[in-house]
Write an enzyme that holds these catalytic residues in place. Sequence first.
Site, PDB file in Angstrom:
ATOM      1  N   ASP A  88      45.170  40.535  39.895  1.00 30.05           N
ATOM      2  CA  ASP A  88      46.029  39.379  39.659  1.00 30.05           C
ATOM      3  C   ASP A  88      45.231  38.079  39.746  1.00 30.05           C
ATOM      4  OD1 ASP A  88      48.254  40.908  39.227  1.00 30.05           O
ATOM      5  OD2 ASP A  88      48.966  40.791  41.289  1.00 30.05           O
ATOM      6  N   HIS A  93      23.114  44.125  30.096  1.00 24.99           N
ATOM      7  CA  HIS A  93      23.625  43.148  31.065  1.00 24.99           C
ATOM      8  C   HIS A  93      23.453  43.637  32.497  1.00 24.99           C
ATOM      9  CE1 HIS A  93      25.902  39.865  32.650  1.00 24.99           C
ATOM     10  NE2 HIS A  93      26.902  40.625  33.063  1.00 24.99           N
ATOM     11  N   SER A 114      25.298  38.006  37.102  1.00 26.32           N
ATOM     12  CA  SER A 114      26.497  37.641  36.347  1.00 26.32           C
ATOM     13  C   SER A 114      27.366  36.673  37.159  1.00 26.32           C
ATOM     14  CB  SER A 114      27.249  38.911  35.944  1.00 26.32           C
ATOM     15  OG  SER A 114      28.160  38.675  34.900  1.00 26.32           O
TER      16      SER A 114
END
Length: 303
Positions: free
Chosen positions: A225, A284, A129
Amino acid sequence: MLRCARAWRLPHRGIGPSSPSFSRVPVALSSSQGGTEPRPVPLSYKLLDGEVARPPLVFLHGLFGSKANFSSIAKALAQQTGRRVLTVDARNHGDSPHSPDMSYEAMSQDLQDLLPQLGLVPCVLIGHSMGGKTAMLLALQRPELVERLIAVDISPVESTSSSNFPNYVAAMKAIDLPNGASLSSARKLASEKLSSVIQSISVRQFLLTNLVEVDGHFVWRVNLDALSQHWDKILNFPPRQESYSGPALFLIGGNSQFVLPSHHPEIRRLFPRAQMQTLPNAGHLVHSDSPQDFMAAIRSFLA
């Protein structure tokens, strides 16, 4: 017998209760200005010893993951192949430092800095990924460092199947957990809070591997963040004109929608020697859903 060398582990330090969303970790300075190369950060890794004469295997995890995702597979392949095997925490993940830069160029630069230091080039680069996109970019930028490439359930195009990830981060940042509970009970409570946004139990369990206790406080070790500020970069892939002429294997989960037939032309443009292999019983998380088939595919590609 395998000897495990763990080098550069990030020391966890506590944070105040007013900051539930992320742990206080060493923060790398932002990338240099003016279009120069990103500044690398010292990644946390685990190295299993093996024969120096053959290219080592290097595993790169996906978004929200860590080097622990490949621990059992790394040990098994080190034993089965006799090669050195490296597992790495990407920046802003696991035990690696937090940084405001979350571009693939920065993640590639981290590896360009680390792998030669460890004497692990050229290597067999195996990325899942997000880690697969980092691996592809590194192979395109520095092909001499990559003996062959394995991209796991990912393409060098925009990942539209990842559209729920921003919702995951928002839900994780919104969780406020009481201090003093055990880690297991905190993860159970967090799972309940996430269930309204994330129905899949396995996805919640995967995300909750990032919830850790530091000095009596529960914190997320992944830099939420930085992820939320750079979704466009993470979901996309940097445009490239050059190609990688080495052997490449694209391992695809049969129950996943991350690699589509419409992606194949771009894969073959950038990786003209690419082989496509589908593992029919995998989603996945190919390495987790079908570990034996996953390792067999790697061994076959190495032969």
